[in-house]
Design a protein around this motif. Structure first.
Motif, PDB file in Angstrom:
ATOM      1  N   TYR A 134      39.366  44.112  34.099  1.00 51.82           N
ATOM      2  CA  TYR A 134      40.592  44.889  34.315  1.00 51.82           C
ATOM      3  C   TYR A 134      41.839  44.105  33.895  1.00 51.82           C
ATOM      4  N   GLN A 135      41.794  42.829  33.975  1.00 51.35           N
ATOM      5  CA  GLN A 135      42.938  42.037  33.545  1.00 51.35           C
ATOM      6  C   GLN A 135      43.150  42.184  32.042  1.00 51.35           C
ATOM      7  N   ILE A 136      42.057  42.157  31.263  1.00 54.44           N
ATOM      8  CA  ILE A 136      42.164  42.313  29.792  1.00 54.44           C
ATOM      9  C   ILE A 136      42.632  43.729  29.439  1.00 54.44           C
ATOM     10  N   LEU A 137      42.009  44.722  30.110  1.00 55.46           N
ATOM     11  CA  LEU A 137      42.385  46.107  29.803  1.00 55.46           C
ATOM     12  C   LEU A 137      43.834  46.380  30.184  1.00 55.46           C
ATOM     13  N   SER A 138      44.273  45.774  31.275  1.00 57.44           N
ATOM     14  CA  SER A 138      45.653  45.986  31.694  1.00 57.44           C
ATOM     15  C   SER A 138      46.629  45.372  30.696  1.00 57.44           C
ATOM     16  N   GLU A 139      46.274  44.209  30.172  1.00 58.68           N
ATOM     17  CA  GLU A 139      47.145  43.562  29.193  1.00 58.68           C
ATOM     18  C   GLU A 139      47.222  44.367  27.879  1.00 58.68           C
ATOM     19  N   ARG A 140      46.140  45.065  27.533  1.00 56.67           N
ATOM     20  CA  ARG A 140      46.119  45.874  26.305  1.00 56.67           C
ATOM     21  C   ARG A 140      46.745  47.257  26.534  1.00 56.67           C
ATOM     22  N   GLY A 141      47.023  47.598  27.780  1.00 61.05           N
ATOM     23  CA  GLY A 141      47.606  48.905  28.081  1.00 61.05           C
ATOM     24  C   GLY A 141      46.602  50.012  28.193  1.00 61.05           C
ATOM     25  N   VAL A 142      45.312  49.693  28.189  1.00 62.27           N
ATOM     26  CA  VAL A 142      44.258  50.705  28.281  1.00 62.27           C
ATOM     27  C   VAL A 142      44.076  51.150  29.731  1.00 62.27           C
ATOM     28  N   ALA A 143      44.149  50.198  30.686  1.00 61.13           N
ATOM     29  CA  ALA A 143      43.936  50.505  32.107  1.00 61.13           C
ATOM     30  C   ALA A 143      45.238  50.287  32.861  1.00 61.13           C
ATOM     31  N   PRO A 144      45.461  51.055  33.918  1.00 61.41           N
ATOM     32  CA  PRO A 144      46.664  50.872  34.708  1.00 61.41           C
ATOM     33  C   PRO A 144      46.687  49.471  35.356  1.00 61.41           C
ATOM     34  N   ARG A 145      47.882  48.978  35.583  1.00 61.95           N
ATOM     35  CA  ARG A 145      48.035  47.663  36.213  1.00 61.95           C
ATOM     36  C   ARG A 145      47.492  47.632  37.634  1.00 61.95           C
ATOM     37  N   VAL A 146      47.543  48.747  38.309  1.00 67.54           N
ATOM     38  CA  VAL A 146      47.074  48.805  39.683  1.00 67.54           C
ATOM     39  C   VAL A 146      45.588  48.502  39.795  1.00 67.54           C
ATOM     40  N   LEU A 147      44.792  48.877  38.783  1.00 63.85           N
ATOM     41  CA  LEU A 147      43.357  48.572  38.829  1.00 63.85           C
ATOM     42  C   LEU A 147      43.107  47.071  38.759  1.00 63.85           C
ATOM     43  N   ALA A 148      43.918  46.384  37.974  1.00 64.59           N
ATOM     44  CA  ALA A 148      43.790  44.925  37.887  1.00 64.59           C
ATOM     45  C   ALA A 148      44.156  44.280  39.223  1.00 64.59           C
ATOM     46  N   GLU A 149      45.180  44.823  39.881  1.00 67.44           N
ATOM     47  CA  GLU A 149      45.581  44.272  41.172  1.00 67.44           C
ATOM     48  C   GLU A 149      44.503  44.493  42.234  1.00 67.44           C
ATOM     49  N   GLN A 150      43.867  45.647  42.233  1.00 63.72           N
ATOM     50  CA  GLN A 150      42.781  45.920  43.174  1.00 63.72           C
ATOM     51  C   GLN A 150      41.592  44.996  42.919  1.00 63.72           C
ATOM     52  N   ALA A 151      41.301  44.748  41.654  1.00 68.93           N
ATOM     53  CA  ALA A 151      40.200  43.836  41.309  1.00 68.93           C
ATOM     54  C   ALA A 151      40.504  42.422  41.788  1.00 68.93           C
ATOM     55  N   GLU A 152      41.775  42.032  41.697  1.00 66.88           N
ATOM     56  CA  GLU A 152      42.158  40.690  42.177  1.00 66.88           C
ATOM     57  C   GLU A 152      41.972  40.589  43.690  1.00 66.88           C
ATOM     58  N   THR A 153      42.299  41.651  44.420  1.00 65.97           N
ATOM     59  CA  THR A 153      42.110  41.648  45.878  1.00 65.97           C
ATOM     60  C   THR A 153      40.635  41.508  46.231  1.00 65.97           C
ATOM     61  N   ARG A 154      39.763  42.274  45.525  1.00 66.86           N
ATOM     62  CA  ARG A 154      38.328  42.171  45.790  1.00 66.86           C
ATOM     63  C   ARG A 154      37.813  40.762  45.479  1.00 66.86           C
ATOM     64  N   LEU A 155      38.379  40.118  44.463  1.00 73.98           N
ATOM     65  CA  LEU A 155      37.969  38.743  44.123  1.00 73.98           C
ATOM     66  C   LEU A 155      38.323  37.767  45.238  1.00 73.98           C
ATOM     67  N   GLN A 156      39.530  37.924  45.763  1.00 70.78           N
ATOM     68  CA  GLN A 156      39.933  37.028  46.851  1.00 70.78           C
ATOM     69  C   GLN A 156      39.084  37.240  48.113  1.00 70.78           C
ATOM     70  N   THR A 157      38.740  38.512  48.380  1.00 73.00           N
ATOM     71  CA  THR A 157      37.876  38.804  49.536  1.00 73.00           C
ATOM     72  C   THR A 157      36.501  38.191  49.363  1.00 73.00           C
ATOM     73  N   ALA A 158      35.964  38.259  48.155  1.00 74.12           N
ATOM     74  CA  ALA A 158      34.650  37.678  47.881  1.00 74.12           C
ATOM     75  C   ALA A 158      34.682  36.164  48.048  1.00 74.12           C
ATOM     76  N   ARG A 159      35.770  35.548  47.603  1.00 72.16           N
ATOM     77  CA  ARG A 159      35.881  34.097  47.782  1.00 72.16           C
ATOM     78  C   ARG A 159      35.927  33.727  49.269  1.00 72.16           C
ATOM     79  N   ALA A 160      36.646  34.514  50.054  1.00 69.82           N
ATOM     80  CA  ALA A 160      36.700  34.254  51.496  1.00 69.82           C
ATOM     81  C   ALA A 160      35.337  34.427  52.150  1.00 69.82           C
ATOM     82  N   ALA A 161      34.567  35.422  51.673  1.00 67.71           N
ATOM     83  CA  ALA A 161      33.231  35.647  52.223  1.00 67.71           C
ATOM     84  C   ALA A 161      32.323  34.464  51.936  1.00 67.71           C
ATOM     85  N   VAL A 162      32.440  33.887  50.740  1.00 65.25           N
ATOM     86  CA  VAL A 162      31.642  32.698  50.415  1.00 65.25           C
ATOM     87  C   VAL A 162      32.024  31.534  51.325  1.00 65.25           C
TER      88      VAL A 162
END
Length: 385
Positions: A134-162
């Protein structure tokens, strides 16, 4: 008839002579008892009176001491226990081992925790992939920026779970919280332990502390840093030096005492926790007159010595009441009653009566010896020993 009277007269004369001789002997014996040259009091012409050893008071340092009992405790001490019920899989220490802070001691069974770590890491990997996409797609303008932000939140949650899974796994390894010496243990691999079960003990023996009660009247003399000494039955004749580390802020209302905490360096760990210690706190030093313990006799609540005093027929033992203080290293502190120039009997006091003639050992037996001061002589301070 004449012969009979003659023998009676002769017998009477003999009896009279015997009576006169007896009277002369008694008279001469009394003179000897008063110190005459042939009497028993003069010891065969060597001088009158009991031969005694003589000493003089000396100036000596005395220290007031407060002596109390205390129990030694290690500087830091803890029981190693588990917070959960679990099987022991590995014991990583030996009894009596010196360990550093953070050393692993016991490993508990952790199959569920290991599985949770694997699951958390897999979710972290997936979250990382989605975030990168989503970060790549957001930079190219293909995907909305909000999807990249949601993906970042899920990444941080996964790191906390580990991190949480790894922390739970870490709880299955019991470690030393500080450097110290381990005690005895009966735990082996396969032992099922429950919360509160003592696996082993850990003590920091680099120094020990001793808590003891001090009466409140001594609070003005004691403070943090005051030096003190301690002895133990385990090491006869050996003294340990330390200091007062802390005085409690409260006085016990029932005992009217405050708790003081002393610290003693403990190289080699010779002082063990739980040992009984006799603590002595010095409250100041002073110079005072002192005499040997053997020179002082006690009677009821009082004490007395025999002082040498001059008399018409030589030297006599004069009983003098004294006020005593501290007894230390074979000497008794004389608070009052003697002066530094007085000469006193230093031994054999039980054989002397007040006012009895005495002579100092080694004076040649003239019955007078060195001139003794009169009872009212002004005291003078003796030279320090």
């Amino acid at each position: 008839m004449f012969k009979r009277h003659f023998f009676i007269i002769v017998a009477g004369a003999v009896v009279a002579l015997m009576l006169v001789a007896a009277l002369l002997k008694i008279t001469l014996g009394g003179n000897d008892a008063q110190g005459g040259p042939g009497g028993p009091g003069g010891r065969g012409g060597r001088g009158g009176g009991q031969e005694v050893a003589v000493t003089s008071p000396i100036s000596r340092e005395f220290a007031d001491q407060l002596k109390v009992l205390g129990v030694a405790r290690s500087l830091r001490s803890v029981n190693i226990t588990s917070s959960t019920s679990e099987l022991v899989t590995r014991v990583l220490f030996t009894d009596g081992q010196q360990v550093a802070a953070g050393t692993a001691l016991v490993e508990l069974q952790a199959r569920e925790e290991d599985a949770a770590i694997i699951s958390a890491r897999a979710e972290l990997t997936q979250a990382q992939r989605e975030y990168d996409r989503y970060q790549i797609l957001s930079e190219r303008g293909v995907a909305p920026r909000v999807l990249a932000e949601q993906a970042e939140t899920r990444l941080q949650t996964a790191r906390a779970a580990v991190s949480a899974a790894e922390a739970r796994r870490g709880d299955r390894v019991l470690r030393a919280p500080f450097s110290g010496v381990l005690g005895l243990s009966t735990v082996t691999a396969g032992t099922l332990i429950s919360p509160g079960t003592v696996i082993t003990t850990l003590d920091d023996l680099s120094s020990v502390r001793v808590d003891f009660a001090v009466p409140e009247r001594y609070l003005g003399n004691l403070r943090s840093g005051t030096p003190l000494t301690a002895t133990s039955d385990a090491y006869p004749g050996e003294t340990f030096s330390g200091r007062i580390a802390l005085m409690d802020v409260r006085v016990n209302e029932q005992t009217r005492a405050v708790t003081a905490r002393a610290e003693f360096p403990n190289p080699g760990g010779r002082i063990r926790p739980g040992m009984m210690m006799r603590v002595a706190v010095e409250r100041g030093q002073r110079q005072a007159l002192a005499v040997p313990e053997a020179a002082v006799q006690y009677e009821g609540a009082g004490a007395f010595v025999y002082r040498l005093a001059g008399a018409d027929n030589g030297t006599i033992a004069q009983r003098v009441e004294v006020e005593t203080g501290t007894v230390e290293n074979g000497f008794v502190e004389i608070v009052s009653g003697l002066g530094g120039n007085d000469r006193i009997v230093s031994s054999g006091l039980n054989r002397i009566q007040p006012g009895a003639p005495v002579r100092e050992a080694g004076t040649g037996g003239n019955g007078r010896g060195r001139a003794a001061p009169a009872a009212g002589a002004a005291p003078a301070k003796a030279a320090a020993r």
